[in-house]
Design an enzyme around this catalytic site. Structure first.
Site, PDB file in Angstrom:
ATOM      1  N   LYS A 143      -3.610 -35.080   9.987  1.00 60.91           N
ATOM      2  CA  LYS A 143      -3.470 -35.817   8.730  1.00 60.91           C
ATOM      3  C   LYS A 143      -4.668 -36.712   8.507  1.00 60.91           C
ATOM      4  O   LYS A 143      -5.200 -37.304   9.440  1.00 60.91           O
ATOM      5  CB  LYS A 143      -2.217 -36.697   8.800  1.00 60.91           C
ATOM      6  CG  LYS A 143      -0.947 -35.904   8.645  1.00 60.91           C
ATOM      7  CD  LYS A 143       0.266 -36.807   8.660  1.00 60.91           C
ATOM      8  CE  LYS A 143       1.482 -35.994   8.293  1.00 60.91           C
ATOM      9  NZ  LYS A 143       2.645 -36.310   9.138  1.00 60.91           N
ATOM     10  N   ASP A 183      -6.194 -46.691  20.183  1.00 57.49           N
ATOM     11  CA  ASP A 183      -5.023 -45.868  19.847  1.00 57.49           C
ATOM     12  C   ASP A 183      -5.445 -44.423  19.599  1.00 57.49           C
ATOM     13  O   ASP A 183      -5.961 -44.076  18.536  1.00 57.49           O
ATOM     14  CB  ASP A 183      -4.309 -46.444  18.616  1.00 57.49           C
ATOM     15  CG  ASP A 183      -2.947 -45.791  18.405  1.00 57.49           C
ATOM     16  OD1 ASP A 183      -2.621 -44.824  19.119  1.00 57.49           O
ATOM     17  OD2 ASP A 183      -2.219 -46.266  17.516  1.00 57.49           O
ATOM     18  N   GLU A 193       8.283 -27.968  18.713  1.00 54.17           N
ATOM     19  CA  GLU A 193       8.330 -29.388  19.061  1.00 54.17           C
ATOM     20  C   GLU A 193       9.592 -30.032  18.485  1.00 54.17           C
ATOM     21  O   GLU A 193      10.060 -29.617  17.416  1.00 54.17           O
ATOM     22  CB  GLU A 193       7.069 -29.978  18.421  1.00 54.17           C
ATOM     23  CG  GLU A 193       6.826 -31.409  18.584  1.00 54.17           C
ATOM     24  CD  GLU A 193       6.035 -31.981  17.418  1.00 54.17           C
ATOM     25  OE1 GLU A 193       6.077 -33.194  17.281  1.00 54.17           O
ATOM     26  OE2 GLU A 193       5.405 -31.235  16.647  1.00 54.17           O
ATOM     27  N   ALA A 252      -1.959 -39.070  23.081  1.00 57.81           N
ATOM     28  CA  ALA A 252      -1.986 -38.292  24.336  1.00 57.81           C
ATOM     29  C   ALA A 252      -1.939 -36.791  24.048  1.00 57.81           C
ATOM     30  O   ALA A 252      -2.135 -35.989  24.968  1.00 57.81           O
ATOM     31  CB  ALA A 252      -0.822 -38.699  25.237  1.00 57.81           C
ATOM     32  N   ASP A 253      -1.717 -36.402  22.795  1.00 60.10           N
ATOM     33  CA  ASP A 253      -1.821 -34.970  22.445  1.00 60.10           C
ATOM     34  C   ASP A 253      -3.194 -34.435  22.864  1.00 60.10           C
ATOM     35  O   ASP A 253      -3.313 -33.303  23.338  1.00 60.10           O
ATOM     36  CB  ASP A 253      -1.671 -34.751  20.930  1.00 60.10           C
ATOM     37  CG  ASP A 253      -0.272 -35.037  20.420  1.00 60.10           C
ATOM     38  OD1 ASP A 253       0.615 -35.373  21.233  1.00 60.10           O
ATOM     39  OD2 ASP A 253      -0.072 -34.927  19.187  1.00 60.10           O
ATOM     40  N   VAL A 305       3.883 -33.402  20.571  1.00 62.67           N
ATOM     41  CA  VAL A 305       3.034 -32.239  20.868  1.00 62.67           C
ATOM     42  C   VAL A 305       2.624 -32.268  22.346  1.00 62.67           C
ATOM     43  O   VAL A 305       2.687 -31.251  23.047  1.00 62.67           O
ATOM     44  CB  VAL A 305       1.782 -32.228  19.960  1.00 62.67           C
ATOM     45  CG1 VAL A 305       0.756 -31.205  20.452  1.00 62.67           C
ATOM     46  CG2 VAL A 305       2.180 -31.936  18.516  1.00 62.67           C
TER      47      VAL A 305
END
Ligand code: PSU
Ligand code: MN
Length: 303
Positions: free
Chosen positions: A158, A137, A25, A140-141, A105
């Site tokens: 995380k 929120d 990435e 879109a990964d 990603v």
């Protein structure tokens, strides 16, 4: 092959004969790591793969062209230029305008899969943000992995995100999540989170077995491999908890909201830990790249 993509000669040659290839990435380089460490990291991730006999395919959009595999100048550009952060929806706009962007990603997975690459290494996956029930929120990964056949190696997500909601969403999207050597979902800098997984695999070969069965069943989702950082490289849990609590309290006190929250927290976490969180970040990313290389090698040996 999709003519809107540009494959480097090295990547095209490896894919044409079924040699192992791993996608990398560019957002982690341009937005996730500070300069100049980011440039050294981008070069190092590629050499970890080359040393293991695997072809690296670092992905970015440069001057409107989605590039699968960068030359040395492309790697320098993603590290040094102020590039837009590009998710899947941004790709047509960058292409039409001849603009450049570092791929998330989601966008990296999308472009890699279109190029025929099956394995991808990143640091941490994007996910559902805390407070998403009000802000909507959610990276879109997740929705991209629902429709993109690629195996992504990450150290989990995380703990600044809502890990429980992220795992629920992956379940809804029918994206398999397997722990490598563990049934505890890792939380990026730490080997653990409060959440467990239903399935563990013991080896890169077993991941390739799951990929083959996934294909045989006609499944077209991605697969998430949760790869915890080695124990001797993980962040100290007490410092992790203390630094995150301070960073969250500062964000609340300063009224930081919306999409400004994550960059604020991440910046403060590096500062408050005096760079220790950054070393852990680099170690876990290297570890993911190594494991992805082994999975790609096992995958290539089957076909
Ligand atoms: N998680 C990290 N470091 C990162 C990212 C996620 O630990 O750099 C980046 C990845 O590129 C990921 C993106 O795809 O952030 C997700 O952003 P968003 O939540 O805006 O979709
Ligand atoms: Mn978002």
């Amino acid at each position: 092959m999709n003519s809107a993509l540009h494959l480097s000669d090295e990547v095209a040659a490896a894919l044409s004969v079924g040699r192992p290839v791993v996608a990398l990435e560019s957002t982690i380089i341009s937005h996730g790591l500070p300069r100049p460490r980011n440039h050294a990291a981008a070069i190092e991730f590629e050499s970890i793969l080359r040393d293991a006999g695997v072809t690296p395919a670092t992905i970015a959009v440069l001057d409107g062209v989605p590039r699968i595999g960068l030359d040395a100048d492309g790697v320098r550009r993603i590290a040094e230029e102020d590039l837009a952060k590009a998710s899947v929806r941004d790709l047509p706009i960058l292409a039409a305008r001849g603009a450049s962007g570092a791929t998330t990603v989601a966008a990296t997975a999308h472009l890699a899969a279109k190029a025929g690459i099956r394995v991808f290494a990143t640091g941490g996956l994007g996910g559902v943000h805390r407070g998403a029930s009000e802000t909507f929120d959610e990276s879109a990964d997740l929705s991209t992995l629902a429709v993109t056949p690629i195996t992504v190696v990450s150290a989990g997500v995380k703990s600044v995100l809502d890990i429980a909601a992220t795992l629920e969403r992956l379940e809804t999207y029918s994206v398999p999540v397997v722990g490598l050597g563990t049934t505890v979902f890792p939380s990026f800098w730490l080997r653990e989170s409060a959440y467990t997984l239903d399935w563990a695999v013991d080896s890169p070969e077993q991941v390739a077995d799951v990929m083959a069965a996934h294909d045989a069943l006609g499944h077209t989702q991605g697969i998430v491999v949760a790869n915890p950082i080695p124990a001797d490289q993980a962040w100290d849990r007490e410092e992790h908890d203390r630094v995150l609590a301070t960073a969250f309290a500062e964000a609340a006190a300063q009224g930081i909201r919306g999409k400004a929250v994550t960059p604020f927290l991440l910046g403060r976490i590096v500062e408050l830990s005096e760079g220790r969180s950054l070393e852990v970040n680099l170690d876990l990313a290297r570890n993911n790249v190594r494991v992805a290389g082994r999975i790609a090698t096992a995958w290539s040996a089957r076909s």
